[in-house]
Design an enzyme around this catalytic site. Structure first.
Site, PDB file in Angstrom:
ATOM      1  N   HIS A 130       0.782  -1.239   0.000  1.00  0.00           N
ATOM      2  CA  HIS A 130       0.000   0.000   0.000  1.00  0.00           C
ATOM      3  C   HIS A 130       0.816   1.293   0.000  1.00  0.00           C
ATOM      4  CE1 HIS A 130      -3.030  -2.904   1.034  1.00  0.00           C
ATOM      5  NE2 HIS A 130      -2.707  -2.950   2.306  1.00  0.00           N
ATOM      6  N   ASP A 144       3.840  -8.300   0.875  1.00  0.00           N
ATOM      7  CA  ASP A 144       4.435  -9.121   1.926  1.00  0.00           C
ATOM      8  C   ASP A 144       3.534 -10.261   2.366  1.00  0.00           C
ATOM      9  OD1 ASP A 144       2.622  -7.371   3.120  1.00  0.00           O
ATOM     10  OD2 ASP A 144       4.040  -6.590   4.593  1.00  0.00           O
TER      11      ASP A 144
END
Length: 459
Positions: free
Chosen positions: A72, A223
């Site tokens: 993000h 991730d």
């Protein structure tokens, strides 16, 4: 032996693992720290990557590398490829009002149906809206928008051409302007965020695709998607790092208008329904600091208290919260009395509160069709004996804890090996040894936590 490298550029640090592409055997590894804060200049990530690579013995004998990174984060570049301003990270909540405005403009159900997400302050699109509203000059300078792992892959490629920016489905699916079902950006939504859609966006690579730099560069991943690839197996995974993450793999994209479950994509061509809390391992850090003990002693204290901490309940919204969406909330202790106000009960309440927050995510994933019959527990806080032993009672299912490892970096390394073979499925690497924990569920603790948390929603 063919070697591959996996990089985990996380909020707090950069980790690198070098593994054998065929067996997955760990050959060497390295790490370096990132600066604190919720906005960071990307140059710090590059410096940390160079230090971690040096610590891991370099890339001279490595055939391929993939970079996984914190999701993000908003990285804005100008026409020359220079960074416009410090990157706003996923845990920067200044865009909470922008998120609320975006939801109001389309409606939560419409957002969920179109891209599988309902905007919250974490997502890139909300940060772009904040930029357009609060820093219009920087918004006007922005010629390209990318994410942390995209930027690092681009720097490793070394061309400096904005047209060479690449990403993958998993990270793109967390921006708020990418349709992972159609595998395409949605210019209309990008324009809702930034006010225009004429900026360059990274080309989205498939799971086995790569680009050439000094060596083969895999697509990379967000991730959480990389961690799922690194952990392997079919259990729901609960990761206890800076944030708390509950995720699973699915053949269909989640559609949750409540916004609790985000319908991300995974790193294999499937989907990754995910619920995230802002508060996980650092709840334990903060509680240990308040009690004047280290984490080992905090665990001992927690296990010395009875289940339910004699009525003490911690709502651990120490940095606001994302699940539920309460960016301005703070933490609180409930139920304190003269008799139960002990270090042991407060320690126990911290562990139970952190886990109860994640149990909300487990319930939400189950409602989306995930099989929550077992949980695999990973991340820094999973090393705590108290967390391991209390988790199955809070989750209501058996918990398996693999040996500690760098699962995000491992997943990136596995993806790099996959990019070399381009086979139908990722290479089969042996998983880490694990230990299973079971306990009788204690629903009354969950109920007390829910009652305390509801006070925030009733304000």
């Amino acid at each position: 032996m063919t070697l591959v490298a996996g990089v985990d550029s996380s909020t707090q640090s950069c980790k690198v693992v070098i593994r054998d592409a065929e067996s997955g055997e760990l050959v060497r590894e390295g790490r370096a720290t990132h600066p604190d804060g919720t906005e960071v200049h990307p140059s710090h990530w590059w410096d940390a990557l160079q230090a971690a690579l040096s610590d891991a013995g370099g890339l001279d004998d490595v055939a391929a590398v993939s970079v996984a990174g914190q999701q993000h984060g908003m990285v804005c570049l100008d026409e020359a490829g220079a960074v416009v301003r410090e990157a706003l990270l996923w845990n920067d909540t200044r865009s909470a009002a922008a998120a609320a405005d975006l939801v109001a403009e389309l409606g939560a159900a419409e957002w969920a149906a179109r891209i599988g997400l309902v905007p919250v302050a974490s997502f890139t699109i909300t940060k772009l809206r904040w930029l357009a509203e609060h820093e219009p000059a920087n918004a006007a300078r922005t010629a390209a928008v990318c994410l942390p792992h995209d930027w690092l892959t681009w720097r490793l490629r070394g061309t400096g051409d904005l047209a060479d920016l690449v990403t993958d489905r998993s990270d793109a699916s967390g921006t708020g302007y990418f349709d992972s079902a159609a595998n395409a950006y949605v210019p209309e939504l990008l324009s809702l965020g930034l006010g225009r859609a004429d900026v360059a966006l990274p080309r989205v690579l498939g799971p086995t695709e790569s680009v050439e730099g000094a060596l083969v560069l895999g697509a990379g991943a967000g991730d959480n998607a990389a961690a799922m690839l690194g952990v392997g197996g079919d259990d729901v995974v609960v990761s206890l790092g800076t944030s708390g993450v509950v995720t699973a793999t699915s053949d269909v994209r989640a559609v949750d208008p409540s916004g609790i479950v985000a319908g991300f994509a995974d790193a294999t061509g499937r989907y990754l329904p995910l619920a995230c809390t802002l508060n996980a391992a650092r709840v334990l850090d903060a509680t240990a600091r308040v009690l004047g003990v280290d984490l080992a002693k905090l665990s001992d204290l927690a296990l010395s208290a009875p289940p339910g901490a004699e009525g003490v309940v911690m709502v651990p919204y120490l940095e606001g919260e994302r699940t539920p969406n309460l960016p301005d909330a703070t933490g609180a202790l409930h139920g304190l009395t003269l008799t139960n106000a002990t270090p042991a009960n407060i320690a126990r309440a911290a562990v139970e509160g952190m886990l109860c927050g994640l149990a909300v995510g487990l319930d939400a994933l189950a409602e989306q069709g995930a099989d929550v019959s077992g949980v695999r527990l990973v991340g820094g806080a999973a090393a705590s004996p108290a967390v391991r032993e209390i988790a199955p009672a809070m989750f209501g299912v058996p918990v398996t804890v693999p040996e500690p490892g760098e699962y995000v970096a491992d997943g990136a390394a596995r993806q790099a090996a996959w990019a070399l073979t381009r086979s139908a499925t990722p290479p089969e690497w042996s998983g880490a040894a694990s230990r299973r924990y079971e306990a009788v569920a204690v629903p009354e603790i969950r109920a007390r936590y829910a009652d305390a948390a509801q006070k925030y929603l009733n304000r």
